[in-house]
Design a protein around this motif. Structure first.
Motif, PDB file in Angstrom:
ATOM      1  N   PHE A   1       0.852  -1.186   0.000  1.00 43.53           N
ATOM      2  CA  PHE A   1       0.000   0.000   0.000  1.00 43.53           C
ATOM      3  C   PHE A   1       0.890   1.240   0.000  1.00 43.53           C
ATOM      4  O   PHE A   1       1.736   1.408   0.878  1.00 43.53           O
ATOM      5  CB  PHE A   1      -0.905   0.022   1.235  1.00 43.53           C
ATOM      6  CG  PHE A   1      -1.932  -1.069   1.256  1.00 43.53           C
ATOM      7  CD1 PHE A   1      -3.223  -0.847   0.802  1.00 43.53           C
ATOM      8  CD2 PHE A   1      -1.613  -2.337   1.741  1.00 43.53           C
ATOM      9  CE1 PHE A   1      -4.175  -1.850   0.831  1.00 43.53           C
ATOM     10  CE2 PHE A   1      -2.557  -3.350   1.778  1.00 43.53           C
ATOM     11  CZ  PHE A   1      -3.846  -3.112   1.314  1.00 43.53           C
ATOM     12  N   ILE A   2       0.708   2.111  -0.983  1.00 46.25           N
ATOM     13  CA  ILE A   2       1.457   3.356  -1.047  1.00 46.25           C
ATOM     14  C   ILE A   2       0.864   4.344  -0.046  1.00 46.25           C
ATOM     15  O   ILE A   2      -0.356   4.496   0.053  1.00 46.25           O
ATOM     16  CB  ILE A   2       1.434   3.932  -2.467  1.00 46.25           C
ATOM     17  CG1 ILE A   2       2.153   2.974  -3.432  1.00 46.25           C
ATOM     18  CG2 ILE A   2       2.089   5.309  -2.514  1.00 46.25           C
ATOM     19  CD1 ILE A   2       2.068   3.379  -4.885  1.00 46.25           C
ATOM     20  N   VAL A   3       1.735   5.009   0.693  1.00 42.40           N
ATOM     21  CA  VAL A   3       1.320   5.935   1.743  1.00 42.40           C
ATOM     22  C   VAL A   3       1.935   7.299   1.468  1.00 42.40           C
ATOM     23  O   VAL A   3       3.137   7.408   1.205  1.00 42.40           O
ATOM     24  CB  VAL A   3       1.769   5.432   3.135  1.00 42.40           C
ATOM     25  CG1 VAL A   3       1.423   6.450   4.217  1.00 42.40           C
ATOM     26  CG2 VAL A   3       1.132   4.085   3.444  1.00 42.40           C
ATOM     27  N   ALA A   4       1.113   8.327   1.508  1.00 42.16           N
ATOM     28  CA  ALA A   4       1.606   9.693   1.344  1.00 42.16           C
ATOM     29  C   ALA A   4       2.125  10.202   2.683  1.00 42.16           C
ATOM     30  O   ALA A   4       1.443  10.109   3.709  1.00 42.16           O
ATOM     31  CB  ALA A   4       0.502  10.601   0.833  1.00 42.16           C
TER      32      ALA A   4
ATOM     33  N   GLY B   1       5.542   3.627   1.732  1.00 36.28           N
ATOM     34  CA  GLY B   1       4.521   2.588   1.729  1.00 36.28           C
ATOM     35  C   GLY B   1       4.878   1.435   2.634  1.00 36.28           C
ATOM     36  O   GLY B   1       5.883   1.467   3.359  1.00 36.28           O
ATOM     37  N   LEU B   2       4.039   0.415   2.579  1.00 33.13           N
ATOM     38  CA  LEU B   2       4.196  -0.735   3.458  1.00 33.13           C
ATOM     39  C   LEU B   2       3.583  -1.961   2.797  1.00 33.13           C
ATOM     40  O   LEU B   2       2.675  -1.856   1.973  1.00 33.13           O
ATOM     41  CB  LEU B   2       3.509  -0.461   4.792  1.00 33.13           C
ATOM     42  CG  LEU B   2       2.014  -0.110   4.703  1.00 33.13           C
ATOM     43  CD1 LEU B   2       1.123  -1.303   4.983  1.00 33.13           C
ATOM     44  CD2 LEU B   2       1.697   1.041   5.645  1.00 33.13           C
ATOM     45  N   LYS B   3       4.118  -3.109   3.157  1.00 32.82           N
ATOM     46  CA  LYS B   3       3.610  -4.375   2.619  1.00 32.82           C
ATOM     47  C   LYS B   3       2.882  -5.149   3.702  1.00 32.82           C
ATOM     48  O   LYS B   3       3.387  -5.307   4.810  1.00 32.82           O
ATOM     49  CB  LYS B   3       4.770  -5.225   2.076  1.00 32.82           C
ATOM     50  CG  LYS B   3       4.316  -6.541   1.455  1.00 32.82           C
ATOM     51  CD  LYS B   3       5.487  -7.364   0.955  1.00 32.82           C
ATOM     52  CE  LYS B   3       6.224  -8.044   2.084  1.00 32.82           C
ATOM     53  NZ  LYS B   3       7.249  -9.002   1.611  1.00 32.82           N
ATOM     54  N   LEU B   4       1.678  -5.617   3.373  1.00 31.10           N
ATOM     55  CA  LEU B   4       0.941  -6.514   4.260  1.00 31.10           C
ATOM     56  C   LEU B   4       0.988  -7.912   3.650  1.00 31.10           C
ATOM     57  O   LEU B   4       0.713  -8.088   2.461  1.00 31.10           O
ATOM     58  CB  LEU B   4      -0.507  -6.057   4.424  1.00 31.10           C
ATOM     59  CG  LEU B   4      -0.739  -4.660   5.019  1.00 31.10           C
ATOM     60  CD1 LEU B   4      -2.223  -4.447   5.281  1.00 31.10           C
ATOM     61  CD2 LEU B   4       0.073  -4.457   6.294  1.00 31.10           C
TER      62      LEU B   4
END
Length: 265
Positions: free
Chosen positions: A82-85, A92-95
């Motif tokens: 998920f890309i995070v601003a 971002g971060l990976k789940l």
């Protein structure tokens, strides 16, 4: 120059990558109803998390979407990045194993990890700082070699602060929070994922139902596909799976979640 822009200067070259694009408009009535039900029992869930579950469902149902190196190694998974601003940059971060989690679990984990990213403690922050400090030619070389090792070979690179397969099996970015309904994004070569999905805003839209025009909440999703791994046939099957989930999220939640819901009733 900001670290992100320094990283981008090493990532992008002339536009020659084989990418194609598509969009999907879906009736979000069931999605919003599911979201409201979750809120009423004290377990709020975001639209982005629900789309993440839909994308993971598509990955599970269309395993050909995975990077060929992962299929050969017997590791087709449903990890979603998920890309995070953040302030002045993108991160971002990976789940992991999103298909095996409930939408509520995904939403809670996403909120917690996004908080860490915005505090500068995200999984890619160290790698971004390291790469941004390198001169451009070396930055480009390290970025591409590291991407190949971490994503295609599945090797942890602790010296760079990069875990194996850092971008998972698909990427998601929400543009709806900015009031944007329709947008597209390119795939950088170092992502090594077959698709990137942008989540647009939900808006009342006239649609035809049984020969009549009615107004329904419509969610628009757009996707960029890597043509090296995906063709139109795969994309169409994936889109059908995503639409199937959005049309009835509860039916496609993990079995344990469905059982708990039945007991609650």
């Amino acid at each position: 120059m900001r670290r992100w822009r320094r990283l981008a200067s090493a990532a992008w070259s002339a536009p020659s990558d084989p990418q194609f694009y598509g969009d999907l408009e879906v009736d979000a009535s069931a999605l919003l109803a599911y979201q409201q039900q979750a809120k009423e029992v004290g377990t709020p869930v975001t639209v982005t998390a629900l789309v993440g579950r839909a994308v993971a469902h598509g990955l599970s149902e269309v395993p050909e979407l995975h990077n060929p190196s992962r299929i050969r190694s017997g590791e087709p998974t449903s990890d979603v990045f998920f890309i995070v601003a953040t302030e002045g940059a993108l991160s971002g971060l990976k789940l992991s194993d999103v298909a095996g989690k409930s939408a509520v679990e995904v939403s809670e984990e996403l909120a917690e990890e996004a908080r860490r990213v915005r505090q500068g403690d995200g999984p890619l922050d160290r790698a971004t700082r390291t790469l941004a400090a390198l001169p451009l030619p070396l930055r480009r070389l390290v970025l591409r070699a590291g991407s190949w090792m971490a994503s295609d070979l599945g090797i942890d690179l602790p010296a760079l602060g990069v875990a194996r397969r850092p971008f998972g099996d698909a990427m998601i970015s929400s543009v709806g929070m900015w009031g944007v309904r329709n947008a597209y994004s390119p795939l950088a070569a170092y992502y090594r994922v077959p698709l990137l999905v942008l989540v647009g805003g939900i808006a009342p839209t006239p649609v035809a139902v049984d020969g009549e025009v009615v107004v329904r909440p419509v969610l628009r999703l757009t996707a960029t596909f890597d043509h090296r791994y995906v063709d139109g046939w795969h994309a169409a099957r994936f889109a059908a799976c995503v639409a199937d989930y959005v049309g009835d999220p509860g039916r496609l939640e993990p079995a344990a979640v469905r059982a708990a819901a039945n007991v609650a009733r």
